[in-house]
Every structure is written in structure tokens, then in C-alpha cells.
Design a protein around this motif. Structure first.
Motif, PDB file in Angstrom:
ATOM      1  N   HIS A   6       0.851  -1.199   0.000  1.00  0.00           N
ATOM      2  CA  HIS A   6       0.000   0.000   0.000  1.00  0.00           C
ATOM      3  C   HIS A   6       0.881   1.241   0.000  1.00  0.00           C
ATOM      4  CE1 HIS A   6      -4.105   1.763   1.147  1.00  0.00           C
ATOM      5  NE2 HIS A   6      -3.297   2.821   1.109  1.00  0.00           N
ATOM      6  N   HIS A   8       1.330   5.297  -2.019  1.00  0.00           N
ATOM      7  CA  HIS A   8       0.725   6.296  -2.907  1.00  0.00           C
ATOM      8  C   HIS A   8       1.825   6.910  -3.757  1.00  0.00           C
ATOM      9  CE1 HIS A   8      -3.243   5.952  -1.150  1.00  0.00           C
ATOM     10  NE2 HIS A   8      -2.651   5.862   0.028  1.00  0.00           N
ATOM     11  N   GLU A  92      -8.174   2.450  -2.918  1.00  0.00           N
ATOM     12  CA  GLU A  92      -8.727   2.066  -1.649  1.00  0.00           C
ATOM     13  C   GLU A  92     -10.150   2.566  -1.531  1.00  0.00           C
ATOM     14  OE1 GLU A  92      -6.842   4.207   1.826  1.00  0.00           O
ATOM     15  OE2 GLU A  92      -5.521   4.966   0.256  1.00  0.00           O
ATOM     16  N   ARG A 111      -7.413  14.319   3.796  1.00  0.00           N
ATOM     17  CA  ARG A 111      -6.210  13.652   3.316  1.00  0.00           C
ATOM     18  C   ARG A 111      -5.031  14.580   3.566  1.00  0.00           C
ATOM     19  NH1 ARG A 111      -6.275   8.767   3.016  1.00  0.00           N
ATOM     20  NH2 ARG A 111      -4.794   8.590   1.318  1.00  0.00           N
ATOM     21  N   HIS A 182      -6.613  -2.090   5.510  1.00  0.00           N
ATOM     22  CA  HIS A 182      -5.260  -1.531   5.516  1.00  0.00           C
ATOM     23  C   HIS A 182      -5.061  -0.610   6.720  1.00  0.00           C
ATOM     24  CE1 HIS A 182      -4.059   2.618   4.364  1.00  0.00           C
ATOM     25  NE2 HIS A 182      -5.335   2.793   4.189  1.00  0.00           N
ATOM     26  N   ASP A 232       1.850   2.781   3.443  1.00  0.00           N
ATOM     27  CA  ASP A 232       0.894   3.889   3.256  1.00  0.00           C
ATOM     28  C   ASP A 232       1.653   5.186   2.987  1.00  0.00           C
ATOM     29  OD1 ASP A 232      -1.629   4.966   2.906  1.00  0.00           O
ATOM     30  OD2 ASP A 232      -1.976   5.351   5.032  1.00  0.00           O
TER      31      ASP A 232
END
Ligand SMILES: [Zn+2]
Length: 286
Positions: A6, A8, A92, A111, A182, A232
Motif C-alpha cells: 500500500h 501512494h 482504496e 487527506r 489496511h 501507506d
């Protein structure tokens, strides 16, 4: 050998040194990385990265925190993306009730990658807005679960302060779609409820935090073949990088703490978590 399940990688945080970030991951033994989509644009960018770098794979999906910006029907676009050989999951997706419109600070800015305007105070919305927001999250979650079931893909699940509702919405899909919860930060009882419907959990750098004992307790209770590792990134850098930009290479620090907690060798942990990922995301091996 480990995977970062996971990350980004499409975020602008890596624009300046992307190739170095990937090279550092590979030097640290992180052989595969899954770049996770949070919108259609972000999913498209994840696919482009997967096409360019052999070690990168993509998950496509729309994040619940940005639900209000989602198209009314996200299914056609996702169905197309799913056909790509390196799209290994839908994600996700899920539910996030951490910041509701009625609380100060509007939804859609939760976020951390999106800068919050300094000095701008967002007025609290009336409670009806919370109902509308939750309904929209549930709608797009449902649509994405449907696409996952059709495509035979599993899901990367994001939930925050919405555990019961998320599990309840996923449950009818059990047997067709599995989820990986997650950044798992819930207790062992909740972990078992996730495993009971055939789903899995994954752990981030929070396991290394001084105040992460609750997560370490859950890691200790989770069977070795029922969890995966993730960063993450760019969020949640493990100790000793806490507070800095995170990157896939830091799975190494996460794995060291998890191996200690599980009282197993790094080799055993690497073999178990990679095998779990290969079974959960079969297109990693395609
Ligand atoms: Zn994420």
C-alpha cells in the motif's frame, strides 16, 4: 524479500526523486509495490507507473473521504481499468467517518496530502449533511464492491471510525470478494471479525511508534499467514523517520519490529507476508 502492499506513489511528494525512491526500495529488498488509487485520476496515474516500472502494480478505486467529488456512477470507468494486466485490486475503498461535515473542518480536506488553507475556518454543516455524506460514501463503496465481484478482484479497504458499517457492507460479498483492512489499528477482537469473513489486515509504520502498543498487541494476536505489510507512504514513516516523508524502502524498519513482535526471523516473515500477498493479489504473479 518484502512487498509494500500500500503506497501512494502517484503523489506529488515523489515528483523530484521518483527513480531514486524506487531504487532505494529495491536495494532494501522491497521487490514489489502496489500504488493505490484514491480517485479516477490517481488510479490512472498508478496504472501509468505500473506500465513504466516492472516492480510497481496498481490498485484502482475512489477513497471515501473524497466521496462527494465522485461521479454518480463510477463503475464504467473502473470496469475498464480492471482489465489492465497490472491492476491487482480495487482500492482504496470503504467508509471514513473521522471528519464529518458537521464537525469543524470540512470533509474532503482530511487527506494530509491536500494542504488545508491556513486561517480559513469552515463553518460547521447541519447534521443532514452528515447523512448525505455517509450515504454517498456507502453508494460508491457498494458500486466498487460490485465491480470487484464482477472482475474477480479483491479490495483494499480504508475505514476510519466506521468499522461496524464497513464490515456490514462487505459481509454480503464474502465468498466473492475479500478485503484487506489496511493500516489496521483495531484490537484483536475486531481483527478476528475481519478474518472471520475471509478478509485480511495489513500493518504500517505505526507498529514502530512509541504509542503503538495497541497495534503491536494486535500484530501479536494475528496469525502469521493473515496479514501483509505496507507503508501507506508518503504518510506514517516508521521510527526513526517518523514525521518525515515515508517511502517503500521503510518496509524494512516495519518488518524488523513485526518480526520481533511475532518472534520469528525476517526470512520467515518475508516468506509468509509475500505468499499472503501473492494469494490475495494473484495478478502480482501474472
Ligand atoms: Zn492509503
Amino acid at each position: 524479500m518484502f512487498y509494500d502492499t500500500h503506497a501512494h506513489l502517484d503523489y506529488p511528494d515523489y515528483a523530484g526523486d521518483f527513480a531514486e525512491v524506487i531504487a532505494r526500495a529495491q536495494a532494501a529488498g522491497i521487490t514489489k509495490m502496489i500504488s493505490i488509487g484514491t480517485s479516477l485520476d490517481s488510479s490512472e496515474r498508478a496504472i501509468r507507473l505500473a506500465e513504466k516500472f516492472p516492480a510497481i502494480y496498481a490498485a484502482v478505486g475512489w477513497h471515501p473521504s473524497d466521496a462527494m467529488k465522485a461521479p454518480s456512477d463510477i463503475r464504467p470507468a473502473l470496469r475498464e481499468m480492471c482489465k489492465h494486466p497490472k491492476v491487482v485490486a480495487i482500492g482504496e475503498i470503504g467508509l471514513d467517518y473521522h471528519r464529518l461535515p458537521s464537525m469543524s473542518g470540512a470533509h474532503g480536506v482530511s487527506r494530509p496530502a491536500i494542504p488545508v488553507e491556513v486561517g480559513r475556518v469552515t463553518p460547521c454543516a447541519p447534521p443532514e449533511e452528515d447523512v448525505r455524506y455517509k450515504q454517498k460514501q456507502a453508494d460508491i463503496f457498494q458500486q466498487q464492491l460490485e465491480v470487484a465481484a464482477e472482475a474477480g478482484l479483491n479490495c483494499v479497504i480504508h475505514q476510519r471510525d466506521a468499522f461496524d458499517d464497513t464490515l456490514a457492507q462487505l459481509k454480503p460479498f464474502a465468498g466473492k470478494v475479500r478485503g484487506v483492512f489496511h493500516c489496521f489499528g483495531e484490537n484483536a477482537g475486531r481483527m478476528r471479525r475481519v478474518l472471520d469473513i475471509g478478509s485480511l489486515v495489513s500493518f504500517t509504520g505505526i507498529v514502530t511508534f512509541k504509542n503503538g502498543q495497541n497495534v503491536r498487541d494486535t500484530v501479536a494476536a494475528t496469525p502469521l499467514d493473515k496479514f501483509m505489510l505496507e507503508t501507506d507512504c508518503p504518510y506514517l514513516a516508521p521510527v526513526p523517520y517518523r514525521g518525515k516523508r515515508c517511502e517503500p524502502a521503510y518496509v524494512k524498519e516495519i518488518s524488523e519490529t513485526v518480526a520481533q513482535v511475532k518472534n520469528c526471523s525476517l526470512e520467515e516473515l518475508g516468506a509468509a507476508t509475500c505468499q499472503t500477498a501473492n494469494e490475495f493479489f494473484p495478478k502480482l504473479l501474472a
